[in-house]
Motif scaffolding. Structure first.
Motif, PDB file in Angstrom:
ATOM      1  N   GLY A 273      24.610   4.210  34.163  1.00  0.00           N
ATOM      2  CA  GLY A 273      24.903   4.391  35.579  1.00  0.00           C
ATOM      3  C   GLY A 273      25.186   5.838  35.933  1.00  0.00           C
ATOM      4  O   GLY A 273      24.793   6.310  37.009  1.00  0.00           O
ATOM      5  N   VAL A 274      25.849   6.557  35.030  1.00  0.00           N
ATOM      6  CA  VAL A 274      26.121   7.980  35.270  1.00  0.00           C
ATOM      7  C   VAL A 274      24.823   8.763  35.388  1.00  0.00           C
ATOM      8  O   VAL A 274      24.626   9.562  36.316  1.00  0.00           O
ATOM      9  N   PHE A 275      23.910   8.537  34.451  1.00  0.00           N
ATOM     10  CA  PHE A 275      22.651   9.281  34.481  1.00  0.00           C
ATOM     11  C   PHE A 275      21.758   8.833  35.628  1.00  0.00           C
ATOM     12  O   PHE A 275      20.982   9.634  36.162  1.00  0.00           O
ATOM     13  N   LEU A 276      21.855   7.575  36.021  1.00  0.00           N
ATOM     14  CA  LEU A 276      21.120   7.135  37.199  1.00  0.00           C
ATOM     15  C   LEU A 276      21.644   7.835  38.450  1.00  0.00           C
ATOM     16  O   LEU A 276      20.863   8.280  39.303  1.00  0.00           O
ATOM     17  N   LEU A 277      22.967   7.964  38.540  1.00  0.00           N
ATOM     18  CA  LEU A 277      23.559   8.666  39.673  1.00  0.00           C
ATOM     19  C   LEU A 277      23.174  10.143  39.665  1.00  0.00           C
ATOM     20  O   LEU A 277      22.841  10.717  40.719  1.00  0.00           O
ATOM     21  N   LEU A 278      23.203  10.764  38.493  1.00  0.00           N
ATOM     22  CA  LEU A 278      22.787  12.168  38.395  1.00  0.00           C
ATOM     23  C   LEU A 278      21.310  12.330  38.744  1.00  0.00           C
ATOM     24  O   LEU A 278      20.912  13.307  39.395  1.00  0.00           O
ATOM     25  N   LEU A 279      20.501  11.379  38.328  1.00  0.00           N
ATOM     26  CA  LEU A 279      19.071  11.428  38.627  1.00  0.00           C
ATOM     27  C   LEU A 279      18.829  11.369  40.126  1.00  0.00           C
ATOM     28  O   LEU A 279      18.034  12.146  40.678  1.00  0.00           O
ATOM     29  N   ILE A 280      19.542  10.475  40.798  1.00  0.00           N
ATOM     30  CA  ILE A 280      19.404  10.374  42.256  1.00  0.00           C
ATOM     31  C   ILE A 280      19.874  11.663  42.916  1.00  0.00           C
ATOM     32  O   ILE A 280      19.247  12.166  43.864  1.00  0.00           O
ATOM     33  N   GLY A 281      20.981  12.224  42.423  1.00  0.00           N
ATOM     34  CA  GLY A 281      21.491  13.461  43.002  1.00  0.00           C
ATOM     35  C   GLY A 281      20.519  14.621  42.837  1.00  0.00           C
ATOM     36  O   GLY A 281      20.304  15.399  43.777  1.00  0.00           O
TER      37      GLY A 281
END
Length: 416
Positions: free
Chosen positions: A390-398
């Motif tokens: 979830g952290v990397f998904l959030l970073l990816l979206i950002g």
């Protein structure tokens, strides 16, 4: 503020000063706005922001090992990697494991260590159940007699690296990395699944976004150019999918796309194909179902921008001798960029986290990050790895949002 001035009377105004009265009125207005906003802010914070932050914290949280093995964690601080620990470390571990006898925490500890080294759960469970209840002459010999794996430095190295309150184990695992004897290294080929997962997720999200734009842009243009009555009917057709559950819509595509489904039957009767197409449990089925679900999120922002474009601009370009293709390329398309940017951002972000549609329509090689987050949360009960994804998904979206904002402007990403 005028009412306040009248109540105070004209004689008090010179004493207090008009500036003071204005500041007091502004402060009162600000406090009123805060009071009105407080319920919604508290609601969002308690039920949205705080749970997400707590979930993301699980990606570095390592409370189990230092809590369940406190003596071992302290004893391992003086142990140097590469050799079997001495008797004090074995005695500390034996004492901690003996305290877990008959407690469900032993299974919790074994499951946590099993994430790092497969087989650690069996080792912990066997050791806890086999430890004698009396004082041991030698903890090292006792543990080695129960299972010779305790003489393998790999288990001790793992235990030491995982004994801190904060760990990078989950974050490294989500990048197909691990800490070895020589530092951070890549995991073996059969265990490296997450980097390809990110690529598959990005590929699907970009593909679905491109198809939604290709289909939705002409539809929005027709709606914007139609008479109000026709435009309202078309808008109703676009909004109808919102009245149906996502699960129901996806299940409908399962019925339509199967080998004996309506799509293949129609194509066979029309003579377009000679044998049924494989549209289920593959990338084609995922793209078809996801585009159907996300298409309204592309049409509505683009349509809202197109509706506000004055035809005067188009007529002016045509009166200057521009042909329809030139008018579209130089006038109409640039004016619709804010709607296109907003629609693409909305569809792309939503498609990155899709779970239900790929799980029902796609095959094993079509699953995205959302599927694995759900799997590690519900089935494997590995909340740390789920949180890391979830952290990397959030970073990816950002990162994608910042890149798109730099490219087209952040003000154009707002859905109007």
């Amino acid at each position: 503020m005028q009412a306040s001035l009248e109540m105070m009377g004209e004689t008090e105004i010179p004493k207090m000063g008009l500036r003071t009265l204005v500041r007091r009125a502004e402060r009162r207005h600000f406090m009123t706005m805060l009071a009105l906003m407080a319920p919604s802010v508290i609601f969002v914070a308690l039920l949205f922001v705080i749970p997400i932050l707590l979930f993301l914290f699980r990606s570095v949280d390592n409370a189990e090992i230092p809590t369940l093995l406190p003596k071992t964690a302290v004893a391992l601080d003086t142990w140097r990697d590469g050799e079997i620990p001495g008797e004090p470390v074995f005695a500390a571990l034996a004492s901690d494991l003996h305290a877990l006898k008959g407690s469900p925490d032993a299974a919790l500890l074994g499951r946590r260590l099993n994430f790092a080294v497969p087989g650690y759960r069996r080792l912990i469970t066997r050791t806890v159940t086999s430890l004698p209840g009396t004082q041991m002459a030698s903890a090292k010999e006792t543990l080695a007699a129960i299972d010779k794996s305790w003489l393998d430095p790999v288990y001790w190295r793992t235990l030491k690296s995982q004994s801190g309150r904060i760990t990078d184990f989950y974050l490294l695992s989500a990048l197909d990395l691990q800490r070895g004897a020589g530092g951070i290294e890549k995991v073996s080929g059969e265990q490296a699944i997450f980097m390809s997962l990110y690529g598959r997720t990005l590929y699907t999200a970009f593909g679905v976004t491109a198809l939604c734009l290709l289909i939705g842009y002409p539809v929005a243009a027709v709606m914007a150019a139609a008479r109000p009555a026709v435009a309202n009917w078309l808008l109703s057709l676009v909004l109808i999918p919102f009245w149906t559950s996502l699960l129901v819509r996806t299940t409908a595509w399962v019925v339509l796309l199967q080998t004996e489904g309506l799509v293949n039957k129609v194509l066979l009767q029309l003579g377009v194909i000679s044998e049924p197409l494989k549209l289920m449990f593959n990338t084609a089925g995922v793209f078809i179902a996801m585009v159907h679900v996300l298409l309204p999120y592309m049409i509505l922002p683009v349509y809202s921008v197109m509706k506000g474009i004055s035809p005067v601009h188009l007529r002016a370009a045509a009166s200057l001798g521009a042909n329809p293709a030139t008018v579209f390329r130089t006038v109409y398309l640039p004016l619709t960029i804010p709607g296109v940017a907003a629609g693409c951002t909305l569809v792309f972000v939503l498609s990155l986290g899709f779970y239900v549609t790929p799980a029902l329509v796609g095959g094993p090689g079509d699953q995205m990050i959302g599927y694995f987050i759900a799997y590690f949360t519900n089935s494997a009960v590995n909340w740390g790895l789920a949180s890391a994804l979830g952290v990397f998904l959030l970073l990816l979206i950002g990162v994608i949002y910042l890149a798109l904002g730099k490219l087209v402007g952040f003000d154009k990403l707002k859905v109007r």
